[in-house]
Write a protein that holds these residues in place. Structure first.
Motif, PDB file in Angstrom:
ATOM      1  N   GLN A 129      -5.442  -0.766 -11.089  1.00  0.00           N
ATOM      2  CA  GLN A 129      -4.520  -0.355  -9.937  1.00  0.00           C
ATOM      3  C   GLN A 129      -3.612  -1.097  -9.438  1.00  0.00           C
ATOM      4  OE1 GLN A 129      -8.654  -1.160  -7.488  1.00  0.00           O
ATOM      5  NE2 GLN A 129      -9.878   0.135  -8.592  1.00  0.00           N
ATOM      6  N   ALA A 130      -3.175  -1.784  -9.346  1.00  0.00           N
ATOM      7  CA  ALA A 130      -1.840  -2.771  -9.404  1.00  0.00           C
ATOM      8  C   ALA A 130      -0.478  -1.929  -9.757  1.00  0.00           C
ATOM      9  CB  ALA A 130      -2.344  -4.172  -9.881  1.00  0.00           C
ATOM     10  N   SER A 131      -0.552  -1.346 -10.815  1.00  0.00           N
ATOM     11  CA  SER A 131       0.536  -0.697 -11.596  1.00  0.00           C
ATOM     12  C   SER A 131       1.291   0.150 -11.098  1.00  0.00           C
ATOM     13  CB  SER A 131      -0.143   0.063 -12.274  1.00  0.00           C
ATOM     14  OG  SER A 131      -0.387   1.348 -11.999  1.00  0.00           O
ATOM     15  N   GLY A 132       0.495   0.818  -9.749  1.00  0.00           N
ATOM     16  CA  GLY A 132       2.138   1.373  -8.850  1.00  0.00           C
ATOM     17  C   GLY A 132       2.408   1.094  -7.852  1.00  0.00           C
ATOM     18  N   VAL A 133       1.549  -0.270  -7.109  1.00  0.00           N
ATOM     19  CA  VAL A 133       1.391  -1.060  -5.920  1.00  0.00           C
ATOM     20  C   VAL A 133       3.580  -1.768  -5.432  1.00  0.00           C
ATOM     21  CG1 VAL A 133       1.113  -3.055  -4.867  1.00  0.00           C
ATOM     22  CG2 VAL A 133      -0.829  -0.909  -6.238  1.00  0.00           C
ATOM     23  N   GLU A 134       3.690  -1.327  -4.707  1.00  0.00           N
ATOM     24  CA  GLU A 134       4.692  -1.984  -4.425  1.00  0.00           C
ATOM     25  C   GLU A 134       4.812  -3.228  -3.011  1.00  0.00           C
ATOM     26  OE1 GLU A 134       7.320  -2.396  -5.403  1.00  0.00           O
ATOM     27  OE2 GLU A 134       7.409  -0.791  -7.337  1.00  0.00           O
ATOM     28  N   PRO A 135       4.828  -3.809  -3.038  1.00  0.00           N
ATOM     29  CA  PRO A 135       3.612  -5.275  -1.940  1.00  0.00           C
ATOM     30  C   PRO A 135       5.110  -4.934  -1.093  1.00  0.00           C
ATOM     31  CG  PRO A 135       4.560  -6.245  -3.604  1.00  0.00           C
ATOM     32  CD  PRO A 135       5.040  -5.047  -3.941  1.00  0.00           C
ATOM     33  N   PRO A 136       4.549  -5.253   0.383  1.00  0.00           N
ATOM     34  CA  PRO A 136       5.245  -4.336   1.919  1.00  0.00           C
ATOM     35  C   PRO A 136       5.712  -5.392   2.436  1.00  0.00           C
ATOM     36  CG  PRO A 136       3.419  -4.296   2.242  1.00  0.00           C
ATOM     37  CD  PRO A 136       2.852  -4.407   0.949  1.00  0.00           C
ATOM     38  N   THR A 137       6.534  -5.194   3.047  1.00  0.00           N
ATOM     39  CA  THR A 137       7.366  -6.566   3.730  1.00  0.00           C
ATOM     40  C   THR A 137       6.419  -6.292   5.236  1.00  0.00           C
ATOM     41  OG1 THR A 137       8.748  -4.488   5.355  1.00  0.00           O
ATOM     42  CG2 THR A 137       9.491  -5.616   2.837  1.00  0.00           C
TER      43      THR A 137
END
Length: 241
Positions: free
Chosen positions: A77-85
């Motif tokens: 599930q984390a494969s396409g995640v971009e951490p936000p600012t």
């Protein structure tokens, strides 16, 4: 969409009133970035204390809570995640909103105010700790306003990683300031799964508190903008919430 695709997030009294310092924001932001990097196969030899705490917590819960803490599912599930600012965030509500949106969730409703005993029992009625420490949990959850939000999305297991990162980041900031970690039940945030009809009942168990902004003035359906509270398809929203 299945029941497991619906997420109920409740900021407990200490979480709903928390205005985050720069140190707390930094610990959470860096912690979540580290968790995502770790789940994508990054270098695990130089992990921050926040990431280490999340890993340890997941490992201890996985044998009995595999539906929430499967590392394999977290990795998928984390494969396409971009951490936000989190540059424009000032409180825990803003942090949770930014992080849950970043993992693909859409907020369907929210409500803030005083939780009733019925609402507490809906959250924790099947929890073993609640059965043993009922009055202590009730006293805690009824001591001040809570902030509840209802989300729709598919990455429900990764949502548990978000919860653990928030808790670990806030505790790391406390320790950096020479404070001890908060006790077990005063851990800021609850994240669980609840059927839409049950969520409607739960939100009705919250008495809206008077607030200085519309953000804390009761239920806020997703179609509500700065104008009048009128649904886009007539006087009744198609969504129960």
């Amino acid at each position: 969409m299945s029941n497991a695709d619906h997420l109920l997030v409740v900021l407990k009294p200490e979480g709903a009133r928390l205005e985050c310092s720069g140190g707390e924001l930094e610990k959470i932001a860096e912690g979540w970035q580290g968790v995502v990097q770790w789940l994508r196969g990054g270098d695990f030899h130089h992990l921050s204390p926040v990431v280490n705490e999340v890993i340890l917590r997941a490992a201890t819960r996985m044998p009995t809570h595999l539906s929430e803490c499967s590392i394999n599912e977290w990795m998928k599930q984390a494969s396409g995640v971009e951490p936000p600012t989190l540059d424009d965030v000032v409180d825990l509500g803003g942090i949770t909103t930014a992080l849950f949106r970043s993992i693909g969730f859409t907020q369907a409703a929210d409500k803030s105010g005083a939780l009733t005993e019925e609402g507490v029992r809906m959250l924790y009625g099947e929890n073993a700790d609640f059965a043993v420490n009922t009055q202590e949990v009730l006293d805690h959850m009824l001591e001040g306003p809570v902030q509840a939000s209802y989300w729709e999305g598919e990455n429900t297991q990764l949502a548990q990683a978000v919860k653990m990162t928030i808790r670990a980041g806030l505790n790391a900031a406390r320790e950096a300031n020479g404070q001890s970690k908060l006790p077990k039940r005063r851990n800021y945030i609850h994240v669980g799964y609840m059927h839409p009809e049950e969520t409607t009942r739960f939100l009705s168990a919250i008495t809206p508190a008077r607030a200085s902004s519309a953000r804390h003035a009761g239920v806020r359906p997703p179609w509500q903008g700065p104008g009048p509270r009128t649904p886009p398809h007539g006087p009744q929203s198609r969504r129960a919430l």
